[in-house]
Design a protein around this motif. Sequence first.
Motif, PDB file in Angstrom:
ATOM      1  N   THR A 141      -8.952  20.729  -9.887  1.00  0.00           N
ATOM      2  CA  THR A 141      -8.631  19.550  -9.090  1.00  0.00           C
ATOM      3  C   THR A 141      -7.213  19.113  -9.396  1.00  0.00           C
ATOM      4  N   PRO A 142      -6.334  19.073  -8.374  1.00  0.00           N
ATOM      5  CA  PRO A 142      -4.953  18.672  -8.643  1.00  0.00           C
ATOM      6  C   PRO A 142      -4.866  17.184  -8.989  1.00  0.00           C
ATOM      7  N   ALA A 143      -3.904  16.850  -9.814  1.00  0.00           N
ATOM      8  CA  ALA A 143      -3.678  15.455 -10.178  1.00  0.00           C
ATOM      9  C   ALA A 143      -3.189  14.712  -8.938  1.00  0.00           C
ATOM     10  N   PRO A 144      -3.539  13.437  -8.822  1.00  0.00           N
ATOM     11  CA  PRO A 144      -3.070  12.678  -7.662  1.00  0.00           C
ATOM     12  C   PRO A 144      -1.547  12.555  -7.669  1.00  0.00           C
ATOM     13  N   THR A 145      -0.968  12.508  -6.486  1.00  0.00           N
ATOM     14  CA  THR A 145       0.478  12.344  -6.367  1.00  0.00           C
ATOM     15  C   THR A 145       0.820  10.864  -6.472  1.00  0.00           C
ATOM     16  N   TYR A 146       2.095  10.574  -6.681  1.00  0.00           N
ATOM     17  CA  TYR A 146       2.520   9.176  -6.714  1.00  0.00           C
ATOM     18  C   TYR A 146       2.266   8.501  -5.363  1.00  0.00           C
ATOM     19  N   ALA A 147       2.415   9.233  -4.277  1.00  0.00           N
ATOM     20  CA  ALA A 147       2.161   8.666  -2.954  1.00  0.00           C
ATOM     21  C   ALA A 147       0.689   8.268  -2.824  1.00  0.00           C
ATOM     22  N   GLN A 148      -0.215   9.118  -3.326  1.00  0.00           N
ATOM     23  CA  GLN A 148      -1.643   8.788  -3.291  1.00  0.00           C
ATOM     24  C   GLN A 148      -1.944   7.580  -4.166  1.00  0.00           C
ATOM     25  N   GLU A 149      -1.321   7.530  -5.339  1.00  0.00           N
ATOM     26  CA  GLU A 149      -1.538   6.401  -6.242  1.00  0.00           C
ATOM     27  C   GLU A 149      -0.990   5.110  -5.647  1.00  0.00           C
ATOM     28  N   SER A 150       0.131   5.201  -4.940  1.00  0.00           N
ATOM     29  CA  SER A 150       0.701   4.037  -4.278  1.00  0.00           C
ATOM     30  C   SER A 150      -0.264   3.507  -3.224  1.00  0.00           C
ATOM     31  N   LEU A 151      -0.837   4.407  -2.433  1.00  0.00           N
ATOM     32  CA  LEU A 151      -1.800   4.019  -1.415  1.00  0.00           C
ATOM     33  C   LEU A 151      -3.022   3.361  -2.046  1.00  0.00           C
ATOM     34  N   ARG A 152      -3.532   3.945  -3.111  1.00  0.00           N
ATOM     35  CA  ARG A 152      -4.702   3.381  -3.792  1.00  0.00           C
ATOM     36  C   ARG A 152      -4.414   1.992  -4.353  1.00  0.00           C
ATOM     37  N   ALA A 153      -3.250   1.822  -4.953  1.00  0.00           N
ATOM     38  CA  ALA A 153      -2.903   0.516  -5.504  1.00  0.00           C
ATOM     39  C   ALA A 153      -2.757  -0.515  -4.391  1.00  0.00           C
ATOM     40  N   GLY A 154      -2.218  -0.109  -3.245  1.00  0.00           N
ATOM     41  CA  GLY A 154      -2.120  -1.005  -2.099  1.00  0.00           C
ATOM     42  C   GLY A 154      -3.483  -1.410  -1.587  1.00  0.00           C
ATOM     43  N   GLN A 155      -4.409  -0.455  -1.555  1.00  0.00           N
ATOM     44  CA  GLN A 155      -5.780  -0.752  -1.141  1.00  0.00           C
ATOM     45  C   GLN A 155      -6.450  -1.711  -2.122  1.00  0.00           C
ATOM     46  N   LEU A 156      -6.182  -1.516  -3.416  1.00  0.00           N
ATOM     47  CA  LEU A 156      -6.732  -2.411  -4.430  1.00  0.00           C
ATOM     48  C   LEU A 156      -6.188  -3.827  -4.245  1.00  0.00           C
ATOM     49  N   ALA A 157      -4.887  -3.932  -3.978  1.00  0.00           N
ATOM     50  CA  ALA A 157      -4.273  -5.247  -3.764  1.00  0.00           C
ATOM     51  C   ALA A 157      -4.919  -5.942  -2.570  1.00  0.00           C
ATOM     52  N   ALA A 158      -5.097  -5.205  -1.461  1.00  0.00           N
ATOM     53  CA  ALA A 158      -5.696  -5.789  -0.261  1.00  0.00           C
ATOM     54  C   ALA A 158      -7.154  -6.168  -0.496  1.00  0.00           C
ATOM     55  N   GLY A 159      -7.894  -5.295  -1.166  1.00  0.00           N
ATOM     56  CA  GLY A 159      -9.299  -5.585  -1.450  1.00  0.00           C
ATOM     57  C   GLY A 159      -9.477  -6.776  -2.367  1.00  0.00           C
ATOM     58  N   THR A 160      -8.618  -6.869  -3.361  1.00  0.00           N
ATOM     59  CA  THR A 160      -8.699  -7.999  -4.285  1.00  0.00           C
ATOM     60  C   THR A 160      -8.361  -9.303  -3.571  1.00  0.00           C
ATOM     61  N   GLN A 161      -7.349  -9.265  -2.703  1.00  0.00           N
ATOM     62  CA  GLN A 161      -6.995 -10.467  -1.948  1.00  0.00           C
ATOM     63  C   GLN A 161      -8.145 -10.878  -1.041  1.00  0.00           C
ATOM     64  N   LEU A 162      -8.808  -9.913  -0.413  1.00  0.00           N
ATOM     65  CA  LEU A 162      -9.966 -10.207   0.424  1.00  0.00           C
ATOM     66  C   LEU A 162     -11.075 -10.845  -0.411  1.00  0.00           C
ATOM     67  N   LEU A 163     -11.306 -10.327  -1.601  1.00  0.00           N
ATOM     68  CA  LEU A 163     -12.307 -10.890  -2.496  1.00  0.00           C
ATOM     69  C   LEU A 163     -11.977 -12.343  -2.832  1.00  0.00           C
ATOM     70  N   LEU A 164     -10.728 -12.609  -3.139  1.00  0.00           N
ATOM     71  CA  LEU A 164     -10.313 -13.979  -3.447  1.00  0.00           C
ATOM     72  C   LEU A 164     -10.493 -14.914  -2.253  1.00  0.00           C
ATOM     73  N   ASP A 165     -10.223 -14.411  -1.048  1.00  0.00           N
ATOM     74  CA  ASP A 165     -10.296 -15.241   0.156  1.00  0.00           C
ATOM     75  C   ASP A 165     -11.718 -15.522   0.601  1.00  0.00           C
ATOM     76  N   THR A 166     -12.682 -14.677   0.194  1.00  0.00           N
ATOM     77  CA  THR A 166     -14.041 -14.796   0.746  1.00  0.00           C
ATOM     78  C   THR A 166     -15.114 -15.114  -0.286  1.00  0.00           C
ATOM     79  N   THR A 167     -14.763 -15.268  -1.555  1.00  0.00           N
ATOM     80  CA  THR A 167     -15.769 -15.433  -2.605  1.00  0.00           C
ATOM     81  C   THR A 167     -15.515 -16.697  -3.406  1.00  0.00           C
ATOM     82  N   GLU A 168     -16.584 -17.426  -3.669  1.00  0.00           N
ATOM     83  CA  GLU A 168     -16.493 -18.551  -4.594  1.00  0.00           C
ATOM     84  C   GLU A 168     -16.918 -18.019  -5.963  1.00  0.00           C
TER      85      GLU A 168
END
Length: 112
Positions: A6-33
């Motif tokens: 299994t090849p190691a993830p590229t920086y571009a893939q890691e950038s995309l994943r971190a962006g998804q994490l940022a968006a998901g976390t923001q969604l969690l903050l906006d919708t959860t008490e």
Amino acid sequence: MTDTTTPAPTYAQESLRAGQLAAGTQLLLDTTELRGPLDLAGLRALPTEAEGERDRCAALAERDARRAEAGQAPGTTCTCGHSDTAHSRKLTADGRLPCTRTDCLCDDLTFA
């Protein structure tokens, strides 16, 4: 046993994943008490941290892409004479990676 096929993830893939994490976390903050041990202060810091990681990985991916496009090996210096690590760890709004050395006027990472 470690899977070496299994090849190691590229920086571009890691950038995309971190962006998804940022968006998901923001969604969690906006919708959860939030209540309990996972406190709001800790979660508020996550999007900023994830965005920083996304930006860092995007800059590293850009460095790798420029190096490959120029047919250069890792460790090759920029035309300004400084290493790629001396250049910004975040792309500017117009996609540049300026040198961070105060005595250098290099506006963008360029390989010969």
